[in-house]
Every structure is written in structure tokens, then in C-alpha cells.
Write an enzyme that holds these catalytic residues in place. Sequence first.
Site, mmCIF file in Angstrom:
data_model
loop_
_atom_site.group_PDB
_atom_site.id
_atom_site.type_symbol
_atom_site.label_atom_id
_atom_site.label_comp_id
_atom_site.label_asym_id
_atom_site.label_seq_id
_atom_site.Cartn_x
_atom_site.Cartn_y
_atom_site.Cartn_z
ATOM 1 N N TYR A 294 -5.074 -0.640 5.850
ATOM 2 C CA TYR A 294 -4.151 -1.472 6.621
ATOM 3 C C TYR A 294 -4.732 -1.715 8.012
ATOM 4 O O TYR A 294 -5.292 -0.796 8.612
ATOM 5 C CB TYR A 294 -2.809 -0.756 6.816
ATOM 6 C CG TYR A 294 -1.940 -0.626 5.604
ATOM 7 C CD1 TYR A 294 -0.973 -1.590 5.298
ATOM 8 C CD2 TYR A 294 -2.042 0.485 4.774
ATOM 9 C CE1 TYR A 294 -0.145 -1.444 4.198
ATOM 10 C CE2 TYR A 294 -1.226 0.631 3.666
ATOM 11 C CZ TYR A 294 -0.274 -0.330 3.382
ATOM 12 O OH TYR A 294 0.551 -0.184 2.291
ATOM 13 N N TYR B 122 -5.042 4.022 -1.855
ATOM 14 C CA TYR B 122 -5.577 4.720 -0.679
ATOM 15 C C TYR B 122 -5.033 6.144 -0.630
ATOM 16 O O TYR B 122 -3.960 6.432 -1.166
ATOM 17 C CB TYR B 122 -5.250 3.961 0.606
ATOM 18 C CG TYR B 122 -3.780 3.723 0.876
ATOM 19 C CD1 TYR B 122 -2.984 4.695 1.479
ATOM 20 C CD2 TYR B 122 -3.193 2.515 0.541
ATOM 21 C CE1 TYR B 122 -1.637 4.461 1.731
ATOM 22 C CE2 TYR B 122 -1.854 2.273 0.788
ATOM 23 C CZ TYR B 122 -1.086 3.238 1.385
ATOM 24 O OH TYR B 122 0.248 3.008 1.621
ATOM 25 N N ARG C 254 -1.987 6.939 -3.031
ATOM 26 C CA ARG C 254 -0.933 5.982 -3.372
ATOM 27 C C ARG C 254 -1.465 4.981 -4.401
ATOM 28 O O ARG C 254 -2.538 4.420 -4.217
ATOM 29 C CB ARG C 254 -0.493 5.167 -2.132
ATOM 30 C CG ARG C 254 0.294 5.844 -1.023
ATOM 31 C CD ARG C 254 1.620 6.472 -1.384
ATOM 32 N NE ARG C 254 2.435 5.886 -2.430
ATOM 33 C CZ ARG C 254 3.258 4.842 -2.308
ATOM 34 N NH1 ARG C 254 3.382 4.226 -1.174
ATOM 35 N NH2 ARG C 254 3.990 4.440 -3.325
ATOM 36 N N HIS D 149 0.131 -1.005 -4.225
ATOM 37 C CA HIS D 149 1.526 -1.467 -4.129
ATOM 38 C C HIS D 149 1.654 -2.530 -3.065
ATOM 39 O O HIS D 149 0.822 -2.632 -2.155
ATOM 40 C CB HIS D 149 2.466 -0.291 -3.810
ATOM 41 C CG HIS D 149 2.145 0.381 -2.509
ATOM 42 N ND1 HIS D 149 1.185 1.364 -2.400
ATOM 43 C CD2 HIS D 149 2.615 0.191 -1.250
ATOM 44 C CE1 HIS D 149 1.088 1.755 -1.145
ATOM 45 N NE2 HIS D 149 1.941 1.039 -0.414
ATOM 46 N N HIS E 146 4.684 -3.835 -0.392
ATOM 47 C CA HIS E 146 6.024 -3.574 0.157
ATOM 48 C C HIS E 146 6.835 -4.863 0.175
ATOM 49 O O HIS E 146 6.317 -5.917 0.563
ATOM 50 C CB HIS E 146 5.915 -3.058 1.597
ATOM 51 C CG HIS E 146 5.241 -1.724 1.712
ATOM 52 N ND1 HIS E 146 5.929 -0.536 1.704
ATOM 53 C CD2 HIS E 146 3.933 -1.388 1.828
ATOM 54 C CE1 HIS E 146 5.079 0.470 1.832
ATOM 55 N NE2 HIS E 146 3.864 -0.011 1.897
#
Lengths: 240, 178
Positions: free
Chosen positions: A105, A144, A154, A157, A159
Site C-alpha cells: 500500500y 502481503y 493476508r 482482498h 476493501h
Amino acid sequence: MPRITEYRRPAAGTQPDYLFPRYASTVKRAPTQPLVLLPHTQTELTGPVFGYGEVKRSDHDLTKQHAGDPIGERIIVSGRVLDENGRPVPNTLVEIWQANSAGRYPHRIDQHDAPTDPNFTGAGRCLTDKRGNYRFVTIRPGAYPWRNHYNAWRPAHIHFSLFGQAMVQRLVTQMYFPGDPLLAEDPMFNCVPDERARQRLISTLDWETTIPEIALGYRFDVVLRGPEETPMENRKGDKR
Amino acid sequence: MSLHATTSQTVGPYLHIGLTWLSIEKLALAGVPGERISIEGRILDGDGEPVNDALVEIWQADSRGIYGGKRFRGFGRSATDGDGRFRFQTIKPGRVPGTDGKMQAPHIGVIVFMRGQLKHLVSRVYFPGEPANANDPVLALVPAKRRGTLIAKKRGKAGALEWNVILQGKDETVFFDS
């Protein structure tokens, strides 16, 4: 149309509790006192409306926000926003955010040793159309690591944040990808006991929205709470 | 047709990427009628540490008690800073009816999102020194000794209010099952 008196309460096992120790951060952040059951008054039965003005029509395309193309597998993510009674939720704001294809991110606290992508921010939004449809163009996010437990990763995905038409419909959730072996070990995905509820968080590969030679399509329908439809006079114990 | 609402998931630590494009800390533009107020507060976790990765959303009526009016939408969104602090400048809402048609005391609906919560918190802010609080149907559902957590405190200059979100402990804020 019956006057809305209450929205439906969640079916058992389909919504998480605040305290879920497998997700370690819940321990110091979950309320410890009992919640107070809130009747649905105008405050709960209304909500903000957004329009194209605040939202730009191009905000749905996360691959066109910078000078060049982002690295990664281009995908179309689309679906419908419905309520629990199967009615489409039109003209409602859908916001998404996600990691880049390397699982990183562009955020000051993300220290994962993976490259950022100058051509990918990872945020998009749109309004649903009259039939409750939404559509985003993006790239498939990477998995990640996170520090919840040893060797925690994780699953990929995206959000999602949705408003609906009443504050009691407000929902933030995550969309996952089919066949991801990391799902079995993920505390967030496994936060509810209802197997079918978990499966509904997984998108499906969708040939109908796949664009040949360009991008695979994934379909993810979102269901917001729906109003109780039992007329008042038929409700047991209701003396009015 | 009967479906089940999609399972809630946490906003996670990177919520700012997707949600702070829409930051609305000043809700009332010049000329919107109503008593000007500011509401500031901090979010503290079970160790008393500030929650610096939360997002607070508020929803309120205008000064006449109308939701979603043309001149005043009544929606605010503020991300907490390093000190766990959020802030809004708005107007005091008018009274709106409760479920039984009786008027509720002026209040602001609050939703809080953060990492470490699989679903958002729901709360309300009420106003200090407001006589209508004594007959408010929602406050009446809250155990008397905890009601104070929903009532903002006056701070310094006129219209300045403080309302904190205490996640755990003896001063824990009242949260609703909405």
C-alpha cells in the site's frame, strides 16, 4: 409501500463479534460493556446522499489515475448492491481501496519489503446505477504479510465501503478471490461461524464481464440490511 | 426473496487510502442557519493509548430537525490524527421524532471505524445542559450511570464541545447495537 419501522437484525453467525482474539488487535479495542439495543428512529433510517460532483465518473478506473499503466493483472470488479429483500440499492456510494499487485500500500505505515507502483494508488469510487450495479477497473492485488501471528499473510482482498440509504445499512467489508489457499488461515475471513456467510465474501470469476484480450471479470454482489416487511398490525404483541 | 447482509470486515490500517478523499470536518457552510458548535474528541483504547487510525462519521439533522436538507446535508467524516483526535464544526441539530412520535433530544449519530474492529461502532452525541435529555427515549434505554458518556462537555469558548470515545474501562463509552 409499508412504512419502514425497523431494519432486520443479523441472522445468527453471519456478522462478527467485536472481540475476536485470533485477530489480536480486537483485544484492546472491543467494547467490554453490553451494547444497548438501539430502536430505529429517523436518525438511523436516513443517510447521506452523494452525487457526481463529489465523485468523478472516471473514479471507477484505478488503472488510469497516473501517467502510465500499473503493473499487474488488469481485472474488472463488478456486481450489484441489493438489500436483504432483494431490492437493488440505486445511486449509493461505493468506495474501494487495495494493495498493488506486489501486496504493497502507498501508506506511510506499510513497511512491507515490496515495491510501490508509481502508477497505482489503489483507491476508487463510484455510484451504483438505477439497478444497483457498480463496476471498477483495477489490477489484482497481491497478498502481503502482517504481524498478527507468526508467518501471517493476508489473502488478496479489496476493501469495500458502502452507504446504502440509511445509516443502519452502512457497511465496510472485504472482497476476496476464488481459490485462494490463504483464506483458510485468515482470521478476518474466518471471523464468523456461518460457512455460507464467509463464502459470500469471495468473488466469482465472471465470463460475462470479462473483456477478451483485456481483463478478467470478477463478480461481487453486496447485500445491505433490508427493512422488516411485516406490517405493524400483524406483529405479535404489538398493541398499536 | 430473503438474503443475508454481507459480513462486515475491518477497515484495516490503510483506510486512509480509500476513505479520506472525502474529509468533511466543516459541515455547515456560511449562511446555514443554526447555533454554531464544534465537537472535538479523542479515541482511546483499552490501555488508554490514542487510536491514531480511526475514522469517525457523523450524521445529523439541521437546526429545524430535518435530515438531508438542501442546504445542509448533515454528514461529516474525520480521520483521527496521531493523538487520536477527531474534530467537526457544525450546527446544533433540531429535535427529531422517536419511534413513538415523541420528540428526541437533539443528538448526532456517530459511526466509528478502525483497525482492530471487525464491524463499526455506533454511538450518539447529546448536548450538555439540554432539558430534553431527561425525557429522551434512547437515553432512557441506557443505564443511568453510563448516560454521561453520551453527553458532550462544554470546553472554553462558546459552542466548543468535547466528546471522547473510550473503548474500554470504567468510563467506557456507550455503544449501540443498531
